[in-house]
Design an enzyme around this catalytic site. Structure first.
Site, PDB file in Angstrom:
ATOM      1  N   GLU A 128      65.149  93.842 155.832  1.00 25.22           N
ATOM      2  CA  GLU A 128      64.282  93.191 156.822  1.00 25.22           C
ATOM      3  C   GLU A 128      63.385  92.093 156.234  1.00 25.22           C
ATOM      4  O   GLU A 128      62.170  92.110 156.414  1.00 25.22           O
ATOM      5  CB  GLU A 128      63.459  94.253 157.543  1.00 25.22           C
ATOM      6  N   GLU A 159      72.814 101.582 160.829  1.00 29.21           N
ATOM      7  CA  GLU A 159      71.803 102.486 161.408  1.00 29.21           C
ATOM      8  C   GLU A 159      72.015 102.664 162.905  1.00 29.21           C
ATOM      9  O   GLU A 159      71.052 102.692 163.681  1.00 29.21           O
ATOM     10  CB  GLU A 159      70.388 101.933 161.160  1.00 29.21           C
TER      11      GLU A 159
HETATM   12  C1  GLA Z   1      64.488 100.573 160.032  1.00 23.45           C
HETATM   13  C2  GLA Z   1      64.647 101.041 158.595  1.00 23.45           C
HETATM   14  C3  GLA Z   1      65.056 102.466 158.505  1.00 23.45           C
HETATM   15  C4  GLA Z   1      64.350 103.358 159.497  1.00 23.45           C
HETATM   16  C5  GLA Z   1      64.530 102.807 160.877  1.00 23.45           C
HETATM   17  C6  GLA Z   1      63.884 103.678 161.933  1.00 23.45           C
HETATM   18  O1  GLA Z   1      65.614 100.206 160.631  1.00 23.45           O
HETATM   19  O2  GLA Z   1      65.572 100.280 157.877  1.00 23.45           O
HETATM   20  O3  GLA Z   1      64.788 102.925 157.218  1.00 23.45           O
HETATM   21  O4  GLA Z   1      63.006 103.459 159.177  1.00 23.45           O
HETATM   22  O5  GLA Z   1      63.921 101.525 160.900  1.00 23.45           O
HETATM   23  O6  GLA Z   1      63.981 103.105 163.177  1.00 23.45           O
END
Ligand code: GLA
Length: 356
Positions: free
Chosen positions: A161, A268
């Site tokens: 990020e 994710e």
């Molecule tokens: C981000 C992070 C993850 C986790 C998610 C939870 O995407 O990369 O480690 O904390 O948020 O929503």
């Protein structure tokens, strides 16, 4: 008083979510083959983020995890504040427990995440560091953690990020302290510590085509051009029932990233449902899981499909009363329509035309 009641409520909630649950996992004989078997036939890794407390306390969590998946991501226990709690102390114990479980069950391991603007310990954020000191801290952190898992973690989310909504670099703790050169440094250090690990950039809201994904694409292009050792990009894929990028845009984005020579991991995936949960919403959720799996199978560079958890019982949202039910098993470990949608895409009859 209000604070006390709130604390008791949170305490109860934690006990409830951590305690072993007395539910029966769906009998595997009722299901088709496990997801991992079908994924393997498609040359795909399929997996989930793994929570330390759930793994430790819930035998059904362990059973379903080992049965269904062939790759895991360590959910929180490799994040900076957990693994490097004070300046001279690394604590690998909890992350090691997850890594051991994965190895015992022949699962590959994704490491998450070495450099991020969140989950930073106060010894770090409250210090008054010079640029050189911050470079040394970050270099030591990356090298120590990556070396500890050398040969065990096959892919690292090195940088998480680092780009903001409009597509420009995010003003993170690291950016402000070191300057934009940190972007290349972190991949070089990780590569020096484990030359065989695949190194990823990972981000959200950049799955389709928009200003953020354009910014990330430009950044990836530069990293590749300057021979920074980056192997792939993680598209987090935190989706909702509405308002998602179109399948066409996601495919186009994956294709342009793949054309840079990058491997793509879905890292994710969740599909959030705002309560109330209805059958109709579950069906819609299933369609979204189906779409993303179909896209991943159709793009050669997309090799790994990881969800941010697998059961709504141990979701990262289980303490949020408005949002949840994001995963493919329900709170009793029963497969949801989303699970069967993945089966439908992966099973031999339907997946053969798309398989790689
Ligand atoms: C981000 C992070 C993850 C986790 C998610 C939870 O995407 O990369 O480690 O904390 O948020 O929503």
């Amino acid at each position: 008083m209000k604070k006390f009641i709130f604390a008791v409520f949170i305490g109860l909630l934690m006990v409830l979510t951590m305690a072993p649950v007395e539910v029966n996992a769906a009998d595997s004989s009722e299901l088709d083959q496990p997801l991992q078997t079908m994924a393997e036939a498609n040359d795909l890794l399929i997996g989930t983020a793994v929570r330390y407390w759930s793994l430790e306390n819930d035998p059904i969590y362990r059973e379903v995890l080992a049965r269904e998946f062939n790759v895991i991501t360590v959910e929180n226990m490799m994040k900076f504040s957990f693994i490097h709690p004070s300046q001279d102390e690394y604590d690998f114990t909890r992350a090691d427990t997850i890594v051991d479980f994965a190895q015992q069950n022949d699962m590959k391991i994704r490491g998450h995440c070495l450099v991020w603007n969140q989950s930073l310990p106060s010894w770090l954020t409250e210090g008054d560091w010079s640029r050189d000191e911050l470079i040394k801290i970050l270099r030591d952190h990356i090298k120590t953690v990556v070396k500890h898992y050398r040969g065990q973690v096959f892919a690292w989310d090195v940088l998480n990020e680092a780009v903001a909504g409009g597509g420009r670099l995010r003003q993170t703790f690291w950016y402000q302290g070191i300057g934009q050169e940190y972007l290349g440094m972190v991949f070089r250090w990780a590569h020096q510590a484990d030359p065989n690990a695949l190194l990823f950039y990972n981000d959200y809201l950049c799955e389709g085509l928009n200003r953020k994904s354009d910014g990330i694409y430009d950044l990836m292009k530069k990293l590749v051009k300057y021979n920074i050792p980056i192997d792939g990009i993680g598209l987090q894929m935190h989706l909702n029932l509405d308002d998602n990028p179109t399948p066409e845009d996601i495919t186009a984005n994956m294709e342009r990233l793949a054309a840079l020579g990058l491997e793509i991991h879905v890292t994710e995936m969740t599909v959030y449902i705002w309560y109330e949960v209805t059958q109709e919403k579950l069906e819609k959720q299933a369609e979204i899981y189906r779409d993303i799996m179909e896209i991943c199978l159709s793009v050669d560079a997309c090799t790994t499909f990881v969800m941010w958890g697998f059961t709504d019982l141990h979701s990262h949202l289980s303490d949020n009363p408005n949002r949840g039910s994001a995963l493919i098993f329900d709170e009793s470990y029963q497969p949801k329509p989303a699970y069967y949608a993945l089966v439908d895409v992966l099973k031999p009859e339907t997946s053969s035309p798309q398989s790689k």
